[in-house]
Design an enzyme around this catalytic site. Structure first.
Site, PDB file in Angstrom:
ATOM      1  N   GLU B 141       0.903  -1.151  -0.034  1.00  0.00           N
ATOM      2  CA  GLU B 141      -0.120   0.058   0.536  1.00  0.00           C
ATOM      3  C   GLU B 141       1.186   1.238   0.062  1.00  0.00           C
ATOM      4  OE1 GLU B 141      -0.571  -2.538   1.484  1.00  0.00           O
ATOM      5  OE2 GLU B 141      -2.898  -3.014   1.631  1.00  0.00           O
ATOM      6  N   HIS B 210      -9.989  -5.009   9.979  1.00  0.00           N
ATOM      7  CA  HIS B 210     -11.093  -4.299   8.786  1.00  0.00           C
ATOM      8  C   HIS B 210     -12.404  -3.499   9.361  1.00  0.00           C
ATOM      9  CE1 HIS B 210      -8.897  -7.561   7.555  1.00  0.00           C
ATOM     10  NE2 HIS B 210      -9.140  -7.347   6.109  1.00  0.00           N
TER      11      HIS B 210
END
Lengths: 481, 405
Positions: B141, B210
């Site tokens: 990322e 998450h």
């Protein structure tokens, strides 16, 4: 059979298309392959698996892996078809051949990757070098560029010690990397520097005055006084503003290369980093991305032996940085970073490959950081002073190049002293001018955070101006409010 | 205004994902009020549509004309037929329109290409625009965000998708040190018109890692803008506005809102990045919220109306900067503020908003600002526990009752 042939020729064309500049591998013509009913594509794949220099990726084919029976083709098979190793199986990622022998790949090679060098220590061209010819004009320009860089380093460092600028970082010992790489690039190539590459900007036409303005952070600075000294940036020179964070520029370069590729420009992205920077996660991911995306980017690692006080033996245990290229599928080369001609040739070749073949290239330039890490560092604390002296005197890249151009009759000691003193004078003048120029106004503190200044920043600016107006004695007088 | 509330009913029943008939998905026709190039419709927070190339607040909003209740169909959007779609399709529609309009717009992220994105926002785009404009990236990322920044500095307009906003924690270095900073430190020489988007928030048992609310971590970074969408209408509008913005914009979507259905206009429109949305005008109390909590608030609003309260609900939409104009007007009217958010109590958007209101509108408050947030705990996996970490309508009703005593 007809179906087989179609698929086979697709494989061969695919293999052919991956060759590029690497030279030719003797491919079997389709007819020999189809000599027999049973056929396997073991032959061309076998040779590519065995050929260490082949840069071919073998996509999974639809062939069965039957034993090749034709006598003609047999000749081309290597020992791959020895008793044990004839089983090849498909896995995601391609065909791989098995071996019953448990063999670990050694952590270090028998011989370290060789270093490309064409000028010896006395500045003489080594016999048998392949090198790109550099004529008088270019050579002298390169040399004078290196002198300019040295002059800048000396004077700005002194200015920092005198308290006139707050910080500086020298490039001593790495002048050849700076200038020779820049000479091999064009102005259309996007440069993403770490911080030890002002020579690239110098080559592209940034003036001594512009350098001085940035170091003094005055209102003529393109960065409007917002960054530390040596954090140069100039969009018209295609040199992206230095950001202090290590290795973050490497993925930026890959993104820029992706952009150039989409625009189909005949240009590449170039990024520089040190040996320490290769430990950052961004380095690894960027190389990986560039390989996967087939982006035209040149990664130039200045392996100068030190990351502040960390020697390379504490930084990594691989054979330097060049071997990591192969790990990511990136073509790489190791070059003597103090040999300007070798660097020039390597970068020019790399650029051609990057642009015409859409591939990344990794260049490891071995060198030595003669200066301290920065003005905030005293490197004699962690390395012997005589080691520094030796590299400075015996292995200086500028001296080596000078010997070469002098031996060609393109330079003389008179030219040397006159050029150095005129450079020194010009730079001293530029420093004096820059010192006197006003600092940027307080308003510049709040602009460019966004494209248009939002209301909360206008408010904060108003508050600040009011405070300055009420307590002028607490604020510097040379900053216009 | 009427169109917005259609989505409310679907909010709480977010389990079943309806299969989408792709034939229903049409590109909107480009009818705009004027033929001038670059002109498009901007929807003000009161539901009026005005023309303009930039939603500047030069004209004063006539707040009285806003007092149309939910039942009237005064909004001009209701007169056009429009088309119905789900929120993720609205995002895709906005994305596709911008990619058609400007060849520099590109998408990068994990599994956005042929897989179509893990929430289907980019489905079909790789087939239409090719692998280079809809780029699948390896799993790094920080690096692909860095790549996006590099591409933006060289002239592209990338949209970086975080598969889940929480993964963008790995990109924090690039977002904070480069994305937010380089325009400033380069003296304005290099701009970064990047959009960073992805689903975040507490979902249905996705696990603690998450279920992050990244807006609280990013809100201090100077140089970036943050917006949160909550309906298909504003999702498409904000997506388009974010892409056109010259600043880096982080667009927060919510995992549980992707299947909201709404009828949106056929003609082109964008939503202003800095404006809040008036969801339900009222007199008694101002409820400020955003993203998924909007639906919990509207559900509580029904209960409150039955109990005789008249809450004014504002979806703040713009998390950085806050639309203090709309918020301020509301506070001056109702004198009571309740903030309902999904961030944690400490250091969340609600904390900043409470401070901003106290600083700017202290004199207009009849009671201290109440902020309902999630607890300062990682989101537990067990469904019942997870439900109780986020603010529930019952708590909102209780808080309003307490505020209005």
């Amino acid at each position: 059979m007809a179906v087989f042939m179609r698929k086979s020729s697709k494989v061969i064309n695919h293999l052919k298309s991956k060759m590029g500049l690497l030279g030719v591998i003797n491919l079997l013509s389709p007819s020999t392959l189809f000599h027999h009913q049973e056929l396997s594509v073991a032959a061309p794949i076998a040779r590519t698996l065995r050929n260490p220099d082949a840069d071919l990726s073998i996509k999974a084919t639809l062939f069965s892996s039957q034993r090749f029976k034709s006598t003609k083709a047999d000749k081309h098979l290597n020992s791959l078809n020895d008793a044990d190793d004839n089983k090849i199986l498909d896995f995601p990622g391609g065909k791989v051949s098995f071996t019953p022998e448990m063999r670990f790949i050694s952590e270090s090679p028998e011989e370290r990757t060789r270093c490309y060098r064409v000028l010896d220590d006395e500045g003489q061209l080594i016999i048998g070098s392949n090198v790109i010819q550099v004529g008088e004009e270019l050579a002298v320009k390169m040399y004078t560029g290196m002198i300019m860089l040295q002059t800048m380093d000396t004077l700005f460092y002194e200015a920092q010690r005198q308290g006139r600028i707050s910080f500086y970082l020298t490039t001593i010992g790495e002048e050849a990397i700076n200038i020779a790489t820049a000479a091999a690039l064009t102005i259309d190539d996007c440069v993403f520097p770490q911080y030890r590459e002002p020579g690239v900007l110098l080559w592209r036409g940034f003036t001594l005055q512009e350098f001085a303005n940035q170091c003094f952070g005055n209102k003529a600075d393109y960065g409007k006084g917002r960054q530390m000294p040596i954090h140069y940036g100039s969009n018209k020179h295609n040199y992206f503003t230095v950001s202090s964070t290590i290795a973050t520029q490497i993925p930026h370069a890959v993104g820029a290369a992706y952009s150039l590729k989409m625009d189909r420009k005949r240009a590449c992205a170039v990024t520089y980093f040190g040996d320490g920077g290769t430990s950052e996660g961004d380095f690894h991911a960027a190389l990986n991305f560039a390989a996967v995306m087939e982006a035209p980017v040149i990664f130039i690692c200045r392996n100068n032996g030190w990351a502040i006080s960390t020697p390379t033996s504490d930084q990594f245990r691989s054979d330097g940085v060049v071997v990591r290229g192969r790990a990511y599928g990136v073509r790489s080369i190791r070059v003597d970073g103090n040999d300007a001609l070798a660097i020039y040739s390597a970068v020019e070749a790399a650029r051609e490959m990057a642009i015409s073949e859409h591939r990344p290239i990794l260049i490891e330039a071995l060198t030595y950081r003669v200066g301290h890490h920065s003005t905030s560092d005293d490197s004699t604390k962690y390395r012997p002073a005589d080691e520094i002296e030796w590299w400075k005197l015996a292995r200086d890249p500028v001296t080596r190049f000078r010997k070469w151009i002098e031996s060609n009759g393109w330079w003389s000691s008179e030219a040397e002293s006159s050029f150095r003193s005129s450079m020194r004078e010009k730079l001293l003048h530029a420093i004096q001018v820059a010192e006197k120029v006003e600092k940027p106004p307080v308003a510049d503190m709040f602009t460019d955070v966004y494209d248009l200044t939002p209301s909360n920043l206008h408010e904060q600016e108003k508050l600040l101006k009011e405070t300055i107006r009420r307590h002028p004695q607490d604020y510097p007088s040379d900053v216009p409010a | 205004m009427a169109t917005v509330l259609h989505g409310v009913g679907a909010a709480t029943a977010l389990s079943a994902s309806k299969s989408i008939d792709s034939r229903k998905f049409q590109l909107p026709s480009r009818r705009s009020l004027s033929e001038r190039k670059g002109s498009f419709l901007v929807v003000r927070s009161d539901g009026r549509m005005v023309q303009g190339s930039r939603a500047l607040r030069a004209e004063k909003l006539i707040t009285n004309a806003v007092a149309t209740k939910a039942d009237t169909s005064a909004a001009s959007t209701a007169s056009k037929p429009g088309h119905e779609l789900l929120l993720f399709e609205a995002l895709r529609e906005g994305l596709e329109e911008e990619m058609d309009r400007d060849p520099h717009v590109c998408v990068m992220g994990e599994d956005v290409g042929h897989y179509g994105g893990s929430y289907k926002v980019t489905r079909g785009l790789a087939d239409k625009y090719g692998d280079l404009r809809v780029l699948d990236t390896p799993i790094a990322e920080n690096s692909f965000t860095g790549m996006g920044i590099g591409a933006a500095m060289t002239g592209l307009r990338p949209i970086v998708e975080g598969m889940n906003m929480g993964f963008l924690l790995l990109a924090f270095n690039q977002i904070s040190n480069n994305c937010g900073m380089l325009h400033y430190t380069s003296g304005g020489q290099f701009k970064i018109p990047i959009v960073i988007r992805g689903p975040g928030g507490v979902g249905r048992q996705l696990g603690a890692e998450h279920s992050q609310r990244l807006e609280s971590y990013f809100q201090s970074i100077p140089g970036i803008q943050m917006v949160a969408c909550s309906t298909p209408y504003n999702a498409k509008g904000l997506m388009k506005a974010a892409i056109r913005s010259e600043n880096p914009v982080i667009l927060f979507e919510h995992v549980l809102l992707y299947n909201l259905k709404e009828r949106i206009p056929d003609e082109e429109y964008i939503c202003s990045l800095e404006e809040a949305e008036m969801v339900r005008p009222g007199e008694h109390v101002t409820i400020l919220t955003y993203s998924r909590m909007r639906y919990h608030v509207m559900q509580a609003a029904k209960t409150l109306v039955n109990k005789g309260y008249d809450p004014e609900v504002i979806d703040i939409r713009s998390l950085k900067p806050f639309d203090l104009y709309t918020i301020g007007n509301s506070v001056k009217k109702t004198h009571r503020v309740l903030i309902v958010e999904e961030c944690m109590r400490t250091g969340g958007i609600g904390a900043s908003l409470t401070n901003a209101i106290n600083e700017n509108f202290h004199d207009y408050l009849d009671a201290p600002v109440i902020c309902l947030s999630s607890q300062d705990v990682p989101t537990p996996y067990a469904g019942t526990l997870e439900e109780w970490t986020v603010v529930q309508p019952a708590q909102i009703v209780t808080a309003v009752e307490k505020l209005c005593q």
